[in-house]
Design a protein around this motif. Structure first.
Motif, PDB file in Angstrom:
ATOM      1  N   THR A 110     116.991  39.807 -99.332  1.00 35.92           N
ATOM      2  CA  THR A 110     117.899  39.364 -98.595  1.00 35.92           C
ATOM      3  C   THR A 110     117.386  39.628 -97.008  1.00 35.92           C
ATOM      4  OG1 THR A 110     119.311  41.313 -98.293  1.00 35.92           O
ATOM      5  CG2 THR A 110     119.728  39.728-100.079  1.00 35.92           C
ATOM      6  N   ALA A 111     118.064  38.803 -95.917  1.00 38.48           N
ATOM      7  CA  ALA A 111     117.822  39.084 -94.773  1.00 38.48           C
ATOM      8  C   ALA A 111     118.363  40.485 -94.271  1.00 38.48           C
ATOM      9  CB  ALA A 111     118.367  38.045 -93.873  1.00 38.48           C
ATOM     10  N   PHE A 112     119.455  40.966 -95.025  1.00 39.81           N
ATOM     11  CA  PHE A 112     120.097  42.284 -94.513  1.00 39.81           C
ATOM     12  C   PHE A 112     119.182  43.427 -95.124  1.00 39.81           C
ATOM     13  CE2 PHE A 112     122.670  45.787 -96.033  1.00 39.81           C
ATOM     14  CZ  PHE A 112     123.311  46.267 -94.892  1.00 39.81           C
ATOM     15  N   SER A 113     118.566  43.314 -96.331  1.00 47.64           N
ATOM     16  CA  SER A 113     117.549  44.448 -96.623  1.00 47.64           C
ATOM     17  C   SER A 113     116.737  44.440 -95.739  1.00 47.64           C
ATOM     18  CB  SER A 113     117.261  44.292 -98.371  1.00 47.64           C
ATOM     19  OG  SER A 113     116.830  42.887 -98.445  1.00 47.64           O
ATOM     20  N   PHE A 114     115.927  43.227 -95.296  1.00 54.59           N
ATOM     21  CA  PHE A 114     114.755  43.293 -94.597  1.00 54.59           C
ATOM     22  C   PHE A 114     115.145  43.798 -93.105  1.00 54.59           C
ATOM     23  CE2 PHE A 114     113.267  40.443 -90.673  1.00 54.59           C
ATOM     24  CZ  PHE A 114     111.881  41.227 -90.683  1.00 54.59           C
ATOM     25  N   SER A 115     116.355  43.333 -92.505  1.00 54.43           N
ATOM     26  CA  SER A 115     116.671  43.925 -91.161  1.00 54.43           C
ATOM     27  C   SER A 115     116.799  45.355 -91.275  1.00 54.43           C
ATOM     28  CB  SER A 115     117.884  43.248 -90.802  1.00 54.43           C
ATOM     29  OG  SER A 115     117.692  41.860 -90.521  1.00 54.43           O
ATOM     30  N   ARG A 116     117.495  45.907 -92.430  1.00 55.84           N
ATOM     31  CA  ARG A 116     117.495  47.407 -92.519  1.00 55.84           C
ATOM     32  C   ARG A 116     116.251  48.004 -92.565  1.00 55.84           C
ATOM     33  NH1 ARG A 116     121.019  49.203 -97.641  1.00 55.84           N
ATOM     34  NH2 ARG A 116     119.236  48.140 -98.420  1.00 55.84           N
ATOM     35  N   ALA A 117     115.107  47.396 -93.305  1.00 56.11           N
ATOM     36  CA  ALA A 117     114.013  48.156 -93.422  1.00 56.11           C
ATOM     37  C   ALA A 117     113.016  47.998 -92.179  1.00 56.11           C
ATOM     38  CB  ALA A 117     113.208  47.369 -94.353  1.00 56.11           C
ATOM     39  N   PHE A 118     113.252  46.910 -91.301  1.00 55.55           N
ATOM     40  CA  PHE A 118     112.655  46.866 -90.196  1.00 55.55           C
ATOM     41  C   PHE A 118     113.078  47.983 -88.886  1.00 55.55           C
ATOM     42  CE2 PHE A 118     111.569  44.802 -86.099  1.00 55.55           C
ATOM     43  CZ  PHE A 118     110.398  44.603 -86.363  1.00 55.55           C
ATOM     44  N   ARG A 119     114.535  48.044 -88.954  1.00 56.20           N
ATOM     45  CA  ARG A 119     114.883  48.958 -88.174  1.00 56.20           C
ATOM     46  C   ARG A 119     114.779  50.242 -88.240  1.00 56.20           C
ATOM     47  NH1 ARG A 119     121.046  48.285 -85.686  1.00 56.20           N
ATOM     48  NH2 ARG A 119     121.008  49.974 -84.023  1.00 56.20           N
ATOM     49  N   ARG A 120     114.592  50.672 -89.493  1.00 60.21           N
ATOM     50  CA  ARG A 120     114.172  52.123 -90.061  1.00 60.21           C
ATOM     51  C   ARG A 120     112.556  52.287 -89.429  1.00 60.21           C
ATOM     52  NH1 ARG A 120     116.064  51.999 -94.958  1.00 60.21           N
ATOM     53  NH2 ARG A 120     114.109  51.236 -95.762  1.00 60.21           N
ATOM     54  N   GLU A 121     111.880  51.347 -89.663  1.00 57.17           N
ATOM     55  CA  GLU A 121     110.424  51.446 -89.026  1.00 57.17           C
ATOM     56  C   GLU A 121     110.246  51.081 -87.776  1.00 57.17           C
ATOM     57  OE1 GLU A 121     106.371  51.751 -89.988  1.00 57.17           O
ATOM     58  OE2 GLU A 121     107.946  51.912 -91.258  1.00 57.17           O
ATOM     59  N   TYR A 122     110.906  50.475 -87.070  1.00 58.19           N
ATOM     60  CA  TYR A 122     110.816  50.382 -85.380  1.00 58.19           C
ATOM     61  C   TYR A 122     111.706  50.668 -84.781  1.00 58.19           C
ATOM     62  CZ  TYR A 122     106.474  47.324 -87.032  1.00 58.19           C
ATOM     63  OH  TYR A 122     105.413  46.894 -87.341  1.00 58.19           O
ATOM     64  N   GLY A 123     112.897  51.022 -85.003  1.00 59.91           N
ATOM     65  CA  GLY A 123     114.059  51.488 -84.551  1.00 59.91           C
ATOM     66  C   GLY A 123     115.013  50.532 -83.719  1.00 59.91           C
ATOM     67  N   VAL A 124     114.709  49.540 -83.853  1.00 57.03           N
ATOM     68  CA  VAL A 124     115.462  48.263 -83.436  1.00 57.03           C
ATOM     69  C   VAL A 124     115.583  47.122 -84.695  1.00 57.03           C
ATOM     70  CG1 VAL A 124     114.901  48.448 -80.884  1.00 57.03           C
ATOM     71  CG2 VAL A 124     113.389  47.007 -82.324  1.00 57.03           C
ATOM     72  N   PRO A 125     116.732  46.335 -84.367  1.00 58.65           N
ATOM     73  CA  PRO A 125     116.773  45.199 -85.302  1.00 58.65           C
ATOM     74  C   PRO A 125     115.740  44.035 -85.032  1.00 58.65           C
ATOM     75  CG  PRO A 125     118.469  45.299 -83.878  1.00 58.65           C
ATOM     76  CD  PRO A 125     117.945  46.491 -83.706  1.00 58.65           C
ATOM     77  N   PRO A 126     115.376  43.389 -86.059  1.00 60.72           N
ATOM     78  CA  PRO A 126     114.353  42.393 -85.962  1.00 60.72           C
ATOM     79  C   PRO A 126     114.685  41.337 -84.767  1.00 60.72           C
ATOM     80  CG  PRO A 126     115.196  42.067 -88.223  1.00 60.72           C
ATOM     81  CD  PRO A 126     115.867  43.444 -87.665  1.00 60.72           C
ATOM     82  N   ALA A 127     115.875  40.982 -84.702  1.00 57.05           N
ATOM     83  CA  ALA A 127     116.070  39.692 -83.587  1.00 57.05           C
ATOM     84  C   ALA A 127     115.879  40.550 -82.436  1.00 57.05           C
ATOM     85  CB  ALA A 127     117.468  39.641 -83.819  1.00 57.05           C
ATOM     86  N   LEU A 128     116.139  41.549 -82.030  1.00 51.50           N
ATOM     87  CA  LEU A 128     115.992  42.219 -80.889  1.00 51.50           C
ATOM     88  C   LEU A 128     114.588  42.539 -80.338  1.00 51.50           C
ATOM     89  CD1 LEU A 128     117.014  43.452 -78.381  1.00 51.50           C
ATOM     90  CD2 LEU A 128     117.263  45.686 -79.392  1.00 51.50           C
ATOM     91  N   TYR A 129     114.035  43.063 -81.524  1.00 53.40           N
ATOM     92  CA  TYR A 129     112.356  43.055 -81.199  1.00 53.40           C
ATOM     93  C   TYR A 129     111.713  41.919 -80.973  1.00 53.40           C
ATOM     94  CZ  TYR A 129     107.647  44.635 -82.418  1.00 53.40           C
ATOM     95  OH  TYR A 129     106.347  44.876 -82.504  1.00 53.40           O
ATOM     96  N   ARG A 130     112.167  40.652 -81.558  1.00 53.81           N
ATOM     97  CA  ARG A 130     111.457  39.259 -81.263  1.00 53.81           C
ATOM     98  C   ARG A 130     111.863  38.997 -79.929  1.00 53.81           C
ATOM     99  NH1 ARG A 130     112.394  34.357 -85.068  1.00 53.81           N
ATOM    100  NH2 ARG A 130     110.326  34.664 -85.475  1.00 53.81           N
ATOM    101  N   LYS A 131     112.992  39.447 -79.429  1.00 52.94           N
ATOM    102  CA  LYS A 131     113.534  39.063 -78.280  1.00 52.94           C
ATOM    103  C   LYS A 131     112.735  39.723 -76.974  1.00 52.94           C
ATOM    104  CE  LYS A 131     117.670  38.880 -75.033  1.00 52.94           C
ATOM    105  NZ  LYS A 131     119.068  39.110 -74.904  1.00 52.94           N
ATOM    106  N   GLN A 132     112.293  41.200 -77.399  1.00 53.96           N
ATOM    107  CA  GLN A 132     111.472  41.972 -76.442  1.00 53.96           C
ATOM    108  C   GLN A 132     110.089  41.533 -76.483  1.00 53.96           C
ATOM    109  OE1 GLN A 132     112.556  45.833 -78.246  1.00 53.96           O
ATOM    110  NE2 GLN A 132     114.453  46.008 -76.847  1.00 53.96           N
ATOM    111  N   HIS A 133     109.508  40.946 -77.528  1.00 56.12           N
ATOM    112  CA  HIS A 133     108.023  40.831 -77.574  1.00 56.12           C
ATOM    113  C   HIS A 133     107.512  39.495 -77.605  1.00 56.12           C
ATOM    114  CE1 HIS A 133     108.865  45.191 -78.822  1.00 56.12           C
ATOM    115  NE2 HIS A 133     107.807  45.216 -78.362  1.00 56.12           N
TER     116      HIS A 133
END
Length: 283
Positions: A259-282
């Motif tokens: 699911t997108a939820f499990s992906f977002s949780r794993a990504f935030r744990r790794e990079y410290g920010v949710p994937p949507a915010l990471y995309r916006k920043q980079h």
């Protein structure tokens, strides 16, 4: 002298590329037999503003490096954003096209070649990936100078070394004696987009899950098979977030998350920010 002082500014390299490429182009020559050696090099610079109006598919390998302006490239239907010093490697028979990301045109350097000795498999880690082929901005100038001075053997050797250096930056570091570990790490890298587990790795190599863990422990300290799987999934996710326009559910599916939820949780744990915010920043 510090590493920062050793690095040639990209703007300086761009001026040198333009100066070198004004010289008459030389004919190609033979090359020595080594493990992998590109041959039949052809090099050019160009400007392009096609908006996906023309796609290409051919039998040669092409290294395209963005020199100025922003662009996007479409490789087999997937779009990647490019900025100056970014590069992509188009493999034989890959459909690709490039467009500018803003008004005006972008400038690029292209180096095309075929495998003269060895095969393209050693470059697989660079497939469908945006990378920096020459972080210190030194190899490319030497390749161009050698090519223009008809030193084709030297140009081919330098290109081989540049590509080998790019491959090594993405390869998993392992103990030189751990051949089986290297094969497992490569298998994980190539299959991290799926539902990969220690049990599946064990089945692939026809050993027990405990043997897989033992091989990892023997070859690399502190990295478990599960950690490497997670690490490779995050590398793929980060690349897709920065370089493509896939939605979060699409990226989650491509990285093997249910699911997108499990992906977002794993990504935030790794990079410290949710994937949507990471995309916006980079992006």
């Amino acid at each position: 002298m510090s590493e920062a002082n050793n690095k040639i500014p990209f703007s300086t390299m761009l001026r040198e590329i333009r100066k070198i490429m004004r010289k008459p182009q030389a004919d190609n020559a033979s090359f020595p037999a080594v493990n992998f050696m590109p041959c039949d090099l052809k090099i050019w610079t160009g400007k392009d503003s096609d908006f996906f109006l023309r796609s290409f598919c051919h039998h040669r390998m092409i290294l395209k490096i963005i020199l100025a302006g922003n662009a996007s490239t479409n490789i087999d239907g997937v779009r990647y954003r490019l900025k100056p010093s970014d590069a992509v490697l188009y493999f034989p028979m890959q459909t690709h096209s490039t467009e500018t990301d803003e008004d005006g045109v972008f400038e690029y350097l292209a180096i095309t070649f075929v495998a003269g000795m060895g095969n393209y498999d050693v470059l697989d880690v660079l497939k469908n990936r945006v990378f920096h082929p020459d972080p210190e901005n030194r190899f490319i100038l030497d390749i161009l100078k050698a090519w223009n001075e008809n030193q084709q053997v030297r140009a081919a050797c330098l290109l081989s070394e540049l590509l080998s250096s790019a491959v090594s930056r993405f390869a998993v570091k392992s103990n030189p004696s751990g051949g089986e570990f290297g094969e497992m790490a490569e298998y994980i890298r190539k299959n991290c987009h799926g539902d990969l587990s220690v049990k599946k790795i064990a089945s692939e190599f026809e050993i027990s899950p405990q043997s897989v863990r033992r091989i990892f422990h023997r070859n690399i300290t502190g990295l478990t098979p599960a950690a490497l799987i997670r690490q490779q999934k995050m590398i793929l996710a980060e690349e897709l977030l920065r370089r493509t326009e896939f939605s979060l559910p699409e990226i989650a599916a491509q990285c093997g998350f249910a699911t997108a939820f499990s992906f977002s949780r794993a990504f935030r744990r790794e990079y410290g920010v949710p994937p949507a915010l990471y995309r916006k920043q980079h992006s």
